[in-house]
Design an enzyme around this catalytic site. Structure first.
Site, short mmCIF file in Angstrom:
data_model
loop_
_atom_site.label_atom_id
_atom_site.label_comp_id
_atom_site.label_asym_id
_atom_site.label_seq_id
_atom_site.Cartn_x
_atom_site.Cartn_y
_atom_site.Cartn_z
N CYS A 280 -26.13 -32.51 31.72
CA CYS A 280 -26.27 -33.81 31.55
C CYS A 280 -26.42 -34.22 30.00
O CYS A 280 -26.13 -35.40 29.86
CB CYS A 280 -27.67 -33.87 32.47
SG CYS A 280 -27.53 -34.47 33.85
N GLU B 15 -22.12 -46.01 35.47
CA GLU B 15 -22.88 -44.22 34.42
C GLU B 15 -21.69 -43.05 34.69
O GLU B 15 -22.52 -42.67 33.85
CB GLU B 15 -23.58 -43.63 36.24
CG GLU B 15 -24.66 -44.30 37.21
CD GLU B 15 -25.78 -44.54 36.07
OE1 GLU B 15 -26.53 -44.35 35.78
OE2 GLU B 15 -26.50 -46.11 36.44
N HIS C 77 -26.65 -38.25 40.89
CA HIS C 77 -25.00 -38.91 40.26
C HIS C 77 -24.20 -37.53 40.32
O HIS C 77 -24.96 -36.27 41.18
CB HIS C 77 -25.25 -38.22 38.54
CG HIS C 77 -26.05 -39.13 37.66
ND1 HIS C 77 -26.92 -39.86 36.76
CD2 HIS C 77 -25.67 -40.31 37.93
CE1 HIS C 77 -26.61 -40.24 35.98
NE2 HIS C 77 -26.35 -41.31 36.74
#
Length: 447
Positions: free
Chosen positions: A365, A174, A248
């Site tokens: 993000c 990720e 995350h």
């Protein structure tokens, strides 16, 4: 050697909508089927970029991807002209249309994992594209992300851009959202902290939501990026917090230089990890937020840790936060205590990023951190660096092409596809990227 952290922010795409595609991301699920405002979303992101650039923090932009992504619909068996493909998928399988129209590439913390030249065996900056294997809509990003990064970091003597790992669950990666770098000045060798959620043969894993990052993937990325093995630590995220919506690591921790700002429950075996970091990082400081002051649930709903921790020249730090933190009395109270305490954080900067936040993406993000020396920074495609001229040009571009209202039903409109392709054609020229999009290389025009 002197170096700076440059934040490359993702520009929100024209098809930004709320489809609840991301199981394990509670904001995404909660806002499913709401009406979105792509124009406002893009402008909120641009305002953050410009404000930070004006405050002296080097800032750049990464453009959106082509959406709806017709080539994948063809792979799924929908045929005919592009318009016919859209019509068929909207009628027969609308969930696929939503997936191939996701604006998720805006969250460029998931685009790649970065190793600065001070940390690498060959002295180059390395970028390994993330495969984002856990979610179909995100797994579509890797090829175009690679093209974009190669167009931005196009000096092969200074930058190595690596393709994503194979698309299998064992190697789920990720990107930088599960990666932290700790150390002194940016130009000095740092300690790279790779955070994973699961590994083969280890039963310690979440039970409610998926662990998207594997240890096997993190180890492979460290090898690809040629990180000095003496400068790597692998740590497991606490599976209990993954089950509470921490999909995350950047939803529960953020680092900058010698500081790790994290929740008390962020990592498995946290005290052991922090002791290891203290032993290996000069001047290491952990700012652990107790669960008694901020619960994991409140951290997830406000995105307290999905913040940016930025260094000023005098060594002090600014914490960049979403507006939701200021609106939560408990979190805002904690943050003001933090400001008064003995630590490098001396300023809180709040931004309205509601359009992104409603899909589960906060300030961190939206950005990919890349540490660059002055020489490396000069080698980056200069057209992507944020300044007054680019800010005004991008705002005008957004005004020209973006809709101020979008629903899932609108994704089937062939005019939206045409608008998007025309917009990206113009943008790729503005940012001097060349033909980075599949529709440009195929010469498919707008048909």
């Amino acid at each position: 050697m002197n170096a700076w952290e440059v934040n490359f922010d993702g520009l929100v795409g024209l098809t930004h909508h709320y489809a609840g595609l991301s199981f394990g991301n509670e904001a995404s699920t909660r806002h499913r089927f709401q009406v979105s405002n792509p124009r406002q979303a893009a402008k909120q992101g641009l305002l953050k970029m410009k404000a930070l650039a004006d405050a002296g923090f080097p800032q750049a932009v990464i453009p959106p991807h082509e959406r709806p992504f017709i080539p994948v619909l063809r792979q799924l068996g929908f045929s005919g002209s592009d318009e016919q493909v859209l019509e068929k998928v909207a009628r027969q399988a609308p969930h696929w249309l939503s997936s191939v129209s996701s604006a998720s590439p805006m969250w460029v913390a998931n685009a790649a994992t970065i190793a600065p030249s001070a940390d690498t065996l060959d002295g180059k900056v390395h970028l390994t594209v993330a495969n984002l294997n856990n979610k179909f809509h995100r797994s579509l990003e890797a090829h175009v992300t690679e093209s974009l990064l190669k167009a931005i970091f196009n000096d092969e003597e200074k930058f190595s851009v690596h393709s994503a790992l194979p698309q299998v669950a064992l190697l789920g990666d990720e990107g930088a959202a599960n990666h932290n770098r700790l150390g002194g000045h940016y130009g000095e060798p740092g300690m790279q902290l790779f955070v994973y959620g699961r590994e083969e043969g280890n039963d310690t894993r979440p039970s409610r939501y998926p662990a998207r990052q594997t240890r096997e993937a993190s180890e492979a990325v460290a090898r690809l990026n040629q990180v000095n093995p003496q400068q790597v630590i692998f740590a497991q995220q606490n599976p209990d917090v993954i089950d509470q919506g921490v999909f995350h690591n950047d939803v529960i921790a953020v680092s900058n230089r010698q500081v790790l700002f994290c929740h008390q429950q962020a990592f498995a075996r946290q005290s052991q990890l922090l002791a290891n970091l203290r032993a290996r990082v000069n001047g290491f400081m952990a700012i652990e937020v107790p669960a008694t002051q901020v619960s994991v649930s409140d951290a997830v709903s406000t995105y307290l840790f999905n913040s940016q921790l930025l260094s000023r020249d005098d060594g002090s730090m600014m914490l960049v936060l979403p507006q939701e933190c200021r609106e939560h009395a408990g979190v805002w109270g904690y943050l003001n205590e933090l400001l008064a305490a003995d630590n490098p954080i001396s300023e809180l900067k709040v931004f309205d990023l509601r359009e992104s936040m409603a899909n589960g993406g906060g300030p961190a993000c939206l950005r990919l951190r890349v540490v660059l020396t002055e020489e490396e920074r000069r080698a980056v495609n200069p057209a992507v660096m944020m300044n007054d001229t680019l800010f005004n040009a991008l705002n005008d571009w957004v005004d020209r092409y973006y809709r101020d209202r979008l629903t899932a039903a609108d994704l089937a409109d062939p005019q939206l596809l045409r608008e998007g392709r025309e917009a990206l054609d113009v943008l790729s020229q503005l940012l001097n990227l060349g033909s980075v999009y599949p529709f440009q290389r195929e010469g498919g025009g707008n048909g």
